[in-house]
Scaffold this motif. Structure first.
Motif, short mmCIF file in Angstrom:
data_model
loop_
_atom_site.label_atom_id
_atom_site.label_comp_id
_atom_site.label_asym_id
_atom_site.label_seq_id
_atom_site.Cartn_x
_atom_site.Cartn_y
_atom_site.Cartn_z
N UNK A 224 24.34 23.31 8.13
CA UNK A 224 24.18 22.02 7.43
C UNK A 224 25.55 21.54 6.96
N UNK A 225 26.30 20.98 7.89
CA UNK A 225 27.68 20.58 7.65
C UNK A 225 27.78 19.21 6.99
N UNK A 226 29.01 18.89 6.59
CA UNK A 226 29.34 17.61 5.98
C UNK A 226 28.88 16.46 6.89
N UNK A 227 28.30 15.44 6.28
CA UNK A 227 27.81 14.21 6.90
C UNK A 227 26.51 14.38 7.67
N UNK A 228 25.90 15.55 7.67
CA UNK A 228 24.57 15.70 8.27
C UNK A 228 23.52 15.39 7.21
N UNK A 229 22.30 15.09 7.67
CA UNK A 229 21.18 14.83 6.75
C UNK A 229 19.93 15.49 7.32
N UNK A 230 19.09 15.99 6.43
CA UNK A 230 17.80 16.55 6.83
C UNK A 230 16.73 15.96 5.91
N UNK B 124 29.81 22.84 3.70
CA UNK B 124 28.49 23.15 4.23
C UNK B 124 27.54 23.54 3.11
N UNK B 125 26.26 23.26 3.32
CA UNK B 125 25.22 23.64 2.36
C UNK B 125 24.50 24.86 2.92
N UNK B 126 24.44 25.94 2.12
CA UNK B 126 23.70 27.15 2.53
C UNK B 126 22.21 27.01 2.25
N UNK B 127 21.87 26.60 1.02
CA UNK B 127 20.46 26.49 0.65
C UNK B 127 20.24 25.27 -0.23
N UNK B 128 19.02 24.77 -0.20
CA UNK B 128 18.58 23.69 -1.08
C UNK B 128 17.21 24.09 -1.62
N UNK B 129 16.99 23.89 -2.91
CA UNK B 129 15.71 24.27 -3.52
C UNK B 129 15.22 23.16 -4.45
N UNK B 130 13.90 23.08 -4.57
CA UNK B 130 13.26 22.11 -5.44
C UNK B 130 12.19 22.81 -6.25
N UNK B 131 12.03 22.38 -7.53
CA UNK B 131 11.00 22.94 -8.41
C UNK B 131 10.48 21.82 -9.30
N UNK B 132 9.20 21.88 -9.70
CA UNK B 132 8.75 20.93 -10.72
C UNK B 132 9.66 21.05 -11.93
N UNK B 133 10.02 19.93 -12.53
CA UNK B 133 11.01 19.91 -13.63
C UNK B 133 10.69 20.94 -14.70
N UNK C 134 17.99 14.96 2.26
CA UNK C 134 19.19 15.53 1.66
C UNK C 134 20.35 15.18 2.58
N UNK C 135 21.31 14.44 2.03
CA UNK C 135 22.48 13.99 2.77
C UNK C 135 23.67 14.81 2.28
N UNK C 136 24.30 15.54 3.18
CA UNK C 136 25.42 16.39 2.78
C UNK C 136 26.69 15.56 2.67
N UNK C 137 27.05 15.22 1.43
CA UNK C 137 28.29 14.49 1.16
C UNK C 137 29.25 15.35 0.34
N UNK C 138 29.15 16.67 0.47
CA UNK C 138 29.92 17.60 -0.36
C UNK C 138 31.28 17.98 0.24
N UNK C 139 31.58 17.52 1.43
CA UNK C 139 32.81 17.86 2.16
C UNK C 139 32.87 19.35 2.53
N UNK D 63 13.42 7.93 -5.89
CA UNK D 63 14.58 8.16 -5.02
C UNK D 63 14.17 9.08 -3.88
N UNK D 64 14.30 8.60 -2.67
CA UNK D 64 13.87 9.39 -1.52
C UNK D 64 15.03 10.04 -0.78
N UNK D 65 16.24 9.81 -1.28
CA UNK D 65 17.42 10.45 -0.70
C UNK D 65 18.22 11.08 -1.83
N UNK D 66 18.82 12.20 -1.53
CA UNK D 66 19.63 12.93 -2.52
C UNK D 66 20.96 13.30 -1.89
N UNK D 67 22.03 12.97 -2.58
CA UNK D 67 23.39 13.28 -2.14
C UNK D 67 24.03 14.18 -3.19
#
Length: 123
Positions: free
Chosen positions: A62-68, A34-43, A27-32, A103-107
């Motif tokens: 998880x500030x702008x331009x960081x990636x995890x 900070x990201x508080x939470x990220x979640x994933x679920x089967x579609x 997960x690449x933070x390109x939102x300008x 896709x192994x990266x998400x922005x």
């Protein structure tokens, strides 16, 4: 001997069926912001697994331009996942049917800036 071996194979089958599949995504933070939470679920399942990026003072690190890089374990072999990103300003970005096998990266910022079908920003 052969019937015992066959029975043993069938006895182990349910354990193999319960094995987790692992999906890794960067997960690449390109939102300008900070990201508080990220979640994933089967579609379409609504079975969210959430990662919280806030510290004990509820400030996001998880500030702008960081990636995890995150690894999610579940029982669903499908590649399609729903993704939910909650920003520090309260906006939520929801993306449906993201293919984690292709896709192994998400922005998340790219998705709401380019108005992708299946994604939207909620107040």
């Amino acid at each position: 001997m052969r019937p015992c071996l066959t029975a043993l194979c069938f006895a182990c089958f349910p354990l193999a069926a319960l094995a987790d599949s692992v999906h890794t995504i960067e997960v690449v933070n390109d939102t300008r912001g900070s990201i508080d939470t990220f979640a994933m679920a089967p579609a379409g399942s609504g079975r969210w697994t959430e990662m919280d990026f806030r510290d004990s003072m509820q400030d996001s690190w998880f500030d702008y331009e960081l990636a995890v890089t995150l690894a999610f374990h579940d029982h669903d072999e499908s590649c399609l996942r729903d993704l939910r990103t909650v920003l520090s300003d309260g906006r939520r970005i929801l993306v449906r049917n993201f293919n984690v096998c292709r896709h192994h990266a998400y922005r998340p910022g790219t998705f709401y800036r380019n108005d992708h079908v299946g994604s939207w920003v909620m107040p």
